[in-house]
Design an enzyme around this catalytic site. Structure first.
Site, PDB file in Angstrom:
ATOM      1  N   ARG A 149      11.403  -1.569  11.464  1.00 39.51           N
ATOM      2  CA  ARG A 149      10.404  -0.963  12.569  1.00 39.51           C
ATOM      3  C   ARG A 149      10.041  -2.020  13.520  1.00 39.51           C
ATOM      4  O   ARG A 149      10.097  -3.159  13.542  1.00 39.51           O
ATOM      5  CB  ARG A 149       8.859  -0.928  11.460  1.00 39.51           C
ATOM      6  CG  ARG A 149       8.664   0.464  10.792  1.00 39.51           C
ATOM      7  CD  ARG A 149       7.587   0.537   9.990  1.00 39.51           C
ATOM      8  NE  ARG A 149       6.367  -0.013  10.394  1.00 39.51           N
ATOM      9  CZ  ARG A 149       5.112  -0.089   9.747  1.00 39.51           C
ATOM     10  NH1 ARG A 149       5.096   0.601   8.801  1.00 39.51           N
ATOM     11  NH2 ARG A 149       4.140  -0.659  10.147  1.00 39.51           N
ATOM     12  N   ARG A 162      -9.530   0.981   8.641  1.00 35.71           N
ATOM     13  CA  ARG A 162      -9.128  -0.452   8.936  1.00 35.71           C
ATOM     14  C   ARG A 162     -10.248  -1.177   9.730  1.00 35.71           C
ATOM     15  O   ARG A 162     -10.018  -2.289  10.057  1.00 35.71           O
ATOM     16  CB  ARG A 162      -8.016  -0.450   9.931  1.00 35.71           C
ATOM     17  CG  ARG A 162      -6.603  -0.441   8.960  1.00 35.71           C
ATOM     18  CD  ARG A 162      -5.554  -0.217   9.811  1.00 35.71           C
ATOM     19  NE  ARG A 162      -4.101  -0.990   9.666  1.00 35.71           N
ATOM     20  CZ  ARG A 162      -3.150  -0.293   9.213  1.00 35.71           C
ATOM     21  NH1 ARG A 162      -3.059   0.922   8.972  1.00 35.71           N
ATOM     22  NH2 ARG A 162      -2.358  -1.034   8.964  1.00 35.71           N
ATOM     23  N   ARG A 185      -0.407  -8.893  13.783  1.00 35.32           N
ATOM     24  CA  ARG A 185      -0.708  -7.867  12.721  1.00 35.32           C
ATOM     25  C   ARG A 185      -1.724  -8.608  11.619  1.00 35.32           C
ATOM     26  O   ARG A 185      -2.610  -7.822  11.165  1.00 35.32           O
ATOM     27  CB  ARG A 185       0.219  -6.850  12.272  1.00 35.32           C
ATOM     28  CG  ARG A 185       0.781  -6.048  13.162  1.00 35.32           C
ATOM     29  CD  ARG A 185       2.292  -5.343  12.873  1.00 35.32           C
ATOM     30  NE  ARG A 185       2.145  -4.692  11.549  1.00 35.32           N
ATOM     31  CZ  ARG A 185       3.019  -4.465  10.948  1.00 35.32           C
ATOM     32  NH1 ARG A 185       4.029  -5.151  10.910  1.00 35.32           N
ATOM     33  NH2 ARG A 185       3.194  -3.590   9.821  1.00 35.32           N
ATOM     34  N   ARG A 208      11.813  -6.291   5.719  1.00 31.52           N
ATOM     35  CA  ARG A 208      11.626  -4.800   5.155  1.00 31.52           C
ATOM     36  C   ARG A 208      12.458  -4.047   6.214  1.00 31.52           C
ATOM     37  O   ARG A 208      12.792  -4.029   7.387  1.00 31.52           O
ATOM     38  CB  ARG A 208      10.189  -4.604   5.694  1.00 31.52           C
ATOM     39  CG  ARG A 208       9.844  -3.042   5.172  1.00 31.52           C
ATOM     40  CD  ARG A 208       8.370  -2.898   5.161  1.00 31.52           C
ATOM     41  NE  ARG A 208       7.302  -2.889   6.217  1.00 31.52           N
ATOM     42  CZ  ARG A 208       6.280  -2.469   6.444  1.00 31.52           C
ATOM     43  NH1 ARG A 208       5.841  -2.280   5.223  1.00 31.52           N
ATOM     44  NH2 ARG A 208       5.406  -2.760   7.421  1.00 31.52           N
ATOM     45  N   LYS A 259       0.910  -1.103  -0.078  1.00 34.73           N
ATOM     46  CA  LYS A 259       0.175   0.057  -0.007  1.00 34.73           C
ATOM     47  C   LYS A 259       0.930   1.311   0.076  1.00 34.73           C
ATOM     48  O   LYS A 259       0.653   2.001  -0.711  1.00 34.73           O
ATOM     49  CB  LYS A 259      -0.821   0.021   1.168  1.00 34.73           C
ATOM     50  CG  LYS A 259      -1.861  -1.075   1.361  1.00 34.73           C
ATOM     51  CD  LYS A 259      -2.892  -0.704   2.676  1.00 34.73           C
ATOM     52  CE  LYS A 259      -2.185  -0.677   4.026  1.00 34.73           C
ATOM     53  NZ  LYS A 259      -1.645  -1.936   4.657  1.00 34.73           N
TER      54      LYS A 259
HETATM   55  P1  AMP Z   1       1.070   0.917   9.178  1.00 29.78           P
HETATM   56  O1  AMP Z   1       2.167   1.818   9.225  1.00 29.78           O
HETATM   57  O2  AMP Z   1      -0.167   1.391   8.325  1.00 29.78           O
HETATM   58  O3  AMP Z   1       1.176  -0.457   8.875  1.00 29.78           O
HETATM   59  O4  AMP Z   1       0.471   0.923  10.565  1.00 29.78           O
HETATM   60  C1  AMP Z   1       1.144   0.829  11.816  1.00 29.78           C
HETATM   61  C2  AMP Z   1       0.105   0.513  12.897  1.00 29.78           C
HETATM   62  O5  AMP Z   1      -0.296   1.822  13.223  1.00 29.78           O
HETATM   63  C3  AMP Z   1      -1.029  -0.336  13.081  1.00 29.78           C
HETATM   64  O6  AMP Z   1      -0.427  -1.720  13.281  1.00 29.78           O
HETATM   65  C4  AMP Z   1      -1.792   0.158  14.010  1.00 29.78           C
HETATM   66  O7  AMP Z   1      -1.228  -0.021  15.305  1.00 29.78           O
HETATM   67  C5  AMP Z   1      -1.537   1.613  13.834  1.00 29.78           C
HETATM   68  N1  AMP Z   1      -2.641   2.293  12.776  1.00 29.78           N
HETATM   69  C6  AMP Z   1      -2.488   2.843  11.718  1.00 29.78           C
HETATM   70  N2  AMP Z   1      -3.560   2.924  11.029  1.00 29.78           N
HETATM   71  C7  AMP Z   1      -4.582   2.609  11.811  1.00 29.78           C
HETATM   72  C8  AMP Z   1      -6.019   2.484  11.850  1.00 29.78           C
HETATM   73  N3  AMP Z   1      -6.714   3.051  10.577  1.00 29.78           N
HETATM   74  N4  AMP Z   1      -6.600   2.273  12.824  1.00 29.78           N
HETATM   75  C9  AMP Z   1      -6.133   1.658  13.943  1.00 29.78           C
HETATM   76  N5  AMP Z   1      -4.723   1.715  14.136  1.00 29.78           N
HETATM   77  C10 AMP Z   1      -3.969   2.047  13.065  1.00 29.78           C
END
Ligand code: AMP
Length: 213
Positions: free
Chosen positions: A158, A86, A169, A125, A13
């Site tokens: 990360r 999400r 996740r 990653r 994404k």
């Molecule tokens: P990402 O960078 O998109 O993989 O997001 C990393 C983490 O941020 C996720 O595992 C969640 O803990 C939090 N997060 C990001 N976007 C959301 C969302 N829309 N709702 C809830 N938690 C989020």
């Protein structure tokens, strides 16, 4: 036009949002990046989000929706939503927020990737601390070890890309986010794209065609 990309962690994404933004002048709205910026700046929101993010679970809907609502006051079209919504509650909240601003989601792209591919991508990653671009320890090595090709920033793993967090996740994605695919299919907004084996560039071409950009 506003576009949403839905896909499991590691589905691409972020990379795809970046390509679309550069080529078609979209702005990427990544809630993960917004949370990480808040964590780096040690804001109240960041401290709250960190509790959840380090465990690999979702930040509560009300906290996430409020952050997005604030963002949409300054920009609400020409957006690529990356990682938001999400959950079904977030999806309903976003529909309402956009409709209050006379905007909508035009397309929702589901990037479908097999779990074995996701695990392999996430466990290798590396992310630039500065520009957030992704590399991979084996498949997309930077020219200089642990240094970003684009801005010389340090490449890091990360915290939530550790194996135990990755499993959580993916489970959370399957349980809480995958129902959104049907939600948007019923709204006739869904575009399905196979993100399994192609290079980021081939994948990008296919998506641009599917979206008729
Ligand atoms: P990402 O960078 O998109 O993989 O997001 C990393 C983490 O941020 C996720 O595992 C969640 O803990 C939090 N997060 C990001 N976007 C959301 C969302 N829309 N709702 C809830 N938690 C989020």
């Amino acid at each position: 036009m506003n576009i949403l990309l839905i896909g499991a962690p590691g589905s691409g994404k972020g990379t795809e949002s970046e390509l679309l933004s550069k080529e078609y002048n979209f702005t990427q709205l990544s809630t993960g990046d917004l949370f990480r910026t808040n964590i780096s700046n040690k804001t109240k929101l960041g401290l709250k989000a960190q509790e959840y993010m380090t465990k690999g679970i979702y930040v509560p809907d009300d906290v996430t929706n409020d952050m997005v609502k604030d963002y949409l006051q300054t920009k609400n079209s020409g957006l690529i939503f990356d990682g938001y919504p999400r959950t079904l509650d977030q999806a309903k909240a976003l529909d309402q927020m956009l409709s209050d601003l006379n905007q909508k989601l035009d397309y929702v792209v589901h990037i479908d990737v097999k779990e074995s591919v996701l695990l392999q991508r996430l466990s290798g990653r590396l992310v630039c601390e500065v520009c957030k671009r992704s590399f991979h320890k084996i498949n997309r090595k930077p020219k200089v070890e642990n240094v970003c090709d684009f801005d010389g920033g340090k490449l890091i793993t990360r915290e939530d890309d550790q194996e135990d967090k990755i499993k959580v996740r993916l489970k959370v994605y399957n349980e809480q986010t995958s129902p959104l695919i049907n939600y948007y299919r019923e709204q006739n907004k869904l575009v399905e794209v196979d993100g399994n084996v192609k290079s980021a560039i081939d994948f990008h071409k296919e998506l641009v065609e599917a979206l008729k950009l």
